[in-house]
Scaffold this motif. Structure first.
Motif, short mmCIF file in Angstrom:
data_model
loop_
_atom_site.label_atom_id
_atom_site.label_comp_id
_atom_site.label_asym_id
_atom_site.label_seq_id
_atom_site.Cartn_x
_atom_site.Cartn_y
_atom_site.Cartn_z
N UNK A 106 4.09 -38.23 -27.58
CA UNK A 106 4.46 -39.23 -26.56
C UNK A 106 4.42 -38.58 -25.19
N UNK A 107 3.47 -39.03 -24.36
CA UNK A 107 3.33 -38.55 -22.99
C UNK A 107 3.75 -39.66 -22.03
N UNK A 108 4.04 -39.31 -20.78
CA UNK A 108 4.46 -40.36 -19.82
C UNK A 108 3.46 -41.49 -19.67
N UNK A 109 2.16 -41.18 -19.85
CA UNK A 109 1.14 -42.20 -19.61
C UNK A 109 0.73 -42.94 -20.89
N UNK A 110 0.88 -42.31 -22.05
CA UNK A 110 0.38 -42.93 -23.28
C UNK A 110 0.93 -42.18 -24.49
N UNK A 111 0.64 -42.71 -25.68
CA UNK A 111 1.00 -42.05 -26.94
C UNK A 111 -0.29 -41.70 -27.68
N UNK A 112 -0.39 -40.45 -28.14
CA UNK A 112 -1.61 -39.97 -28.79
C UNK A 112 -1.33 -39.67 -30.26
N UNK A 113 -2.30 -40.02 -31.09
CA UNK A 113 -2.17 -39.79 -32.53
C UNK A 113 -2.98 -38.57 -32.94
N UNK A 133 -3.40 -28.88 -28.50
CA UNK A 133 -2.43 -28.95 -29.59
C UNK A 133 -3.18 -29.32 -30.87
N UNK A 134 -3.06 -28.47 -31.89
CA UNK A 134 -3.81 -28.64 -33.14
C UNK A 134 -2.83 -28.91 -34.27
N UNK A 149 7.48 -35.82 -29.69
CA UNK A 149 6.55 -36.31 -30.70
C UNK A 149 7.31 -36.96 -31.85
N UNK A 150 6.59 -37.76 -32.63
CA UNK A 150 7.17 -38.44 -33.78
C UNK A 150 6.39 -38.04 -35.03
N UNK A 151 7.14 -37.63 -36.08
CA UNK A 151 6.54 -37.29 -37.37
C UNK A 151 7.29 -38.08 -38.44
N UNK A 152 6.61 -39.06 -39.06
CA UNK A 152 7.22 -39.91 -40.08
C UNK A 152 8.54 -40.53 -39.56
#
Length: 687
Positions: free
Chosen positions: A510-517, A499-500, A540-543
């Motif tokens: 937001x994944x089941x195991x962790x959150x990635x930035x 994902x780019x 996912x979260x955007x602003x």
């Protein structure tokens, strides 16, 4: 005037028509030429209208599928309506003129959109209206052409009439081939100019106008059959009368009748009831074709997918996607010419002659064998090793996610041009270019050209590496992202997704195991690599706003690049697949293409003749329209097949072959039942 006098007058007119070599009427030669030009115009117009949505209005691949299904569904509905009107009131000649007017109207809609100032809502309305106009023309024009060509021959010229049907099919294939050649080359030269669409649309509209004028002025050369009263309406009246009469005499004391339609004998003649029975027999004969053509279309899509995975490096150059489609069309055309000039005359000389239904069966069997060969080839592709870049080579593909198409020039040492090509917006980039290096690492200069911009950048390529060069940005700023692609296949049952983020905002996945930035784009690639299975949506979260990343259907063992392209008003993504490059040469596809070409020729031409000769009186265009509609309705079935398809490709090919075999067997049973029905009704041998 009595019926016998009308028939005698018809025969005299047909015998006195202008002919070439006392065999083929001049009117048929005109139809063949117009059909060829029409195929060029239609293929280019349809492809261009879809391209409008993809590039001009930023519709992505999923929307392209929706457009195609909308178009094909419209063809099926409008074809039946138009055919009924043609048989009842208009006649073939007038309907042919009407179809050209609708096709010209579709061009006018698209040209109006190009001339007027930019307005997305109005542009979408105009182009959608253009697609519907073209759909109406496509649905009825081919049946009218077939019936009009058949009407130009006297009864005794059966052989010449069959040749005319064959040449009409060849004219269509040749027109499509010419469009496959002309449209990509035209767009390659002109697509980055403002008026490129208008130029092509004007040329296509000119072809339609020429066809229309030529057809009208050559009216005296045609024999024009006078339309009769709607026979379809009589059939419905007969069916309603039978149902109503049977319900009225539903008592157990009432004697039964051999067939439920025999209950209409009080109001309709035995001959008319027999025609209705044959009409139902022909509908039953048609029933396997939508599923059959869906499977055939699925197989032709698999050819393209197979070609993308196979070794396409020929003489140091990569065969592009559009070249693959053109090669397929060229092989089909050569195949048809050989069939018409060599194999069929040889069969006639040897005294081999089959009935129309037997030819149809042979065509189906050959198409089945083609699918079987495709399955076997897919197994070999899976076994063959991948091709990797050599000691002084890199593989590279261009992906354009900017807001404009570019002409990309690749320079080595600021002088030697490696290649130059147009990269369109959101176009699936499956073509890898073999880049030769002078050392283990080398810098290359990239020039991006538009009608208002020339931008230069420099990239560093390493040996034995596969790259994706991403063109990104908007009118304020354009840039290049270079990423290395994976060369290992994911484990069975999962897909590899990168994902780019090309947004100017941070994205938190937001994944089941962790959150990635995923940080906002700052000149370097911001990406996340995950391994997931099947059809998955990511949160996912955007602003501080919650969004869903819709990844769509993911095939097992495949690798994808997913771009986050826009976040207002909703999050939009675009997905492209990374194809493996196997060592098996693309030439191994030739046997299945040849067999498929022969099978389609026998099947389509035989069905053209069958539905012309066997259709009830006054329903020739209607039956031809029902037959040609099966070619378009197959796309609707294929949509659901693709939607639920999540198996490895070799298993899909295996299932495809077996389902196709089941359809062929069912057609054999239906054909036997149909022939028995004809023998019972008319007591004459069926051929």
């Amino acid at each position: 005037m009595e019926a016998s006098d009308i028939e005698a007058q018809k025969v005299d007119q047909l015998l006195n028509m202008k002919k070439i070599g006392d065999k083929y009427p001049v009117s048929v030669i005109i139809l063949l030429t117009l059909k060829w030009l029409d195929s060029i115009s239609f293929s280019g117009m349809y492809g261009l209208l879809v391209l409008y949505f993809i590039s001009q209005f930023l519709y992505f691949s999923d929307h392209e599928n929706y457009l195609q299904h909308m178009f094909r569904g419209s063809v099926v509905i409008l074809a039946f309506i138009g055919a009924t009107i043609t048989d009842s009131w208009l006649g073939n000649f007038n309907a042919f003129i009407g179809c050209n007017l609708f096709l010209l109207l579709g061009h006018v809609f698209a040209m109006t959109e190009e001339i007027l100032p930019e307005n997305i809502a109005r542009s979408r309305f105009l182009v959608t209206s253009g697609l519907l106009s073209v759909a109406f023309a496509a649905g009825i024009k081919m049946p009218c052409t077939l019936c009009l060509a058949g009407d130009q021959f006297p009864v005794h010229q059966v052989k010449e009439k069959n040749k005319a049907f064959s040449f009409l099919y060849m004219s269509t294939v040749f027109g499509n081939f010419f469009a496959d050649i002309s449209l990509p080359s035209f767009m390659e030269k002109s697509c980055f100019y403002k008026d490129c669409y208008l130029i092509y649309l004007s040329a296509s509209a000119g072809i339609v106008t020429f066809n229309l004028v030529t057809f009208i002025f050559s009216k005296k050369l045609f024999f024009i059959e006078v339309p009769q009263e709607s026979n379809l309406l009589k059939i419905f009246k007969c069916i309603w009368s039978a149902i109503k009469n049977q319900l009225r005499h539903c008592s157990w004391k009432t004697p039964r009748r051999n067939h439920w339609l025999d209950w209409a004998s009080e109001k309709f003649s035995e001959n008319h009831i027999s025609e209705v029975k044959l009409f139902f027999g022909m509908l039953l004969f048609l029933s396997p074709f939508p599923l059959f053509w869906a499977l055939v279309e699925k197989q032709e899509i698999e050819w393209i997918l197979q070609a993308k995975k196979m070794n396409r490096f020929v003489a140091g150059r990569s065969v592009k996607n559009e070249d693959v489609q053109m090669i397929f069309s060229a092989i089909l055309l050569i195949n048809l010419i050989l069939m018409e000039l060599v194999f069929i005359p040889l069969a006639e000389w040897l005294g081999i002659n089959f009935s129309l239904i037997k030819k149809t069966m042979i065509g189906m069997i050959l198409i089945y064998f083609s699918s079987l060969i495709s399955f076997l080839l897919e197994l070999q592709i899976e076994k063959s090793p991948n091709i990797l870049p050599g000691s002084r080579e890199s593989f590279l593909r261009i992906i354009n996610v900017a807001d404009i198409s570019f002409n990309v020039t690749f320079l080595k040492n600021n002088s030697s041009m490696s290649y130059s090509r147009v990269s369109r917006v959101f176009q699936n980039a499956d073509d890898y270019h073999r880049i030769y290096l002078d050392s283990d690492q080398q810098y290359f200069q990239i020039k991006l050209h538009t009608n208002t911009l020339v931008k230069e950048e420099e990239i560093l390529l390493e040996k034995r590496t596969t790259y994706a060069m991403i063109l990104h940005g908007n009118r304020k700023f354009y840039s290049i992202i270079l990423i290395k692609e994976t060369t290992t296949k994911p484990e069975t049952g999962v897909a590899y997704v990168r994902i780019i983020n090309i947004l100017n905002k941070d994205v938190y996945i937001i994944l089941p195991v962790d959150t990635y930035n995923l940080p906002k784009y700052n000149g370097t690639s911001s990406e996340l690599s995950i391994k997931i299975s099947r059809n998955v949506n990511l949160l996912c979260m955007i602003e501080k706003k919650e969004n869903v990343i819709k990844l769509g259907l993911l095939e097992f063992g495949a690798s994808y690049l997913v771009f986050l392209t826009e976040d207002t008003p909703t999050l939009k993504t675009w997905k492209t697949r990374q194809n493996e490059i196997k060592s098996l040469c693309i030439g191994w596809q030739l046997p299945q293409i040849l067999i498929m070409g022969i099978g389609k020729y026998l099947l389509i031409v035989s069905c053209m003749e069958f539905f012309y000769y066997k259709a009830p009186e006054g329903m020739k265009v209607t039956m031809q329209a029902l037959w040609t509609s099966t070619l378009f309705s197959s796309s609707l079935i294929l949509y659901f097949v693709n939607y639920i398809s999540f198996l490895p490709e070799w298993i899909e090919d295996f299932l495809l072959s077996n389902i196709l075999l089941a359809v062929v067997i069912s057609f054999f049973v239906i054909s036997y039942y149909y022939q028995e029905t004809v023998l019972k009704l008319w007591r004459v041998p069926f051929s």
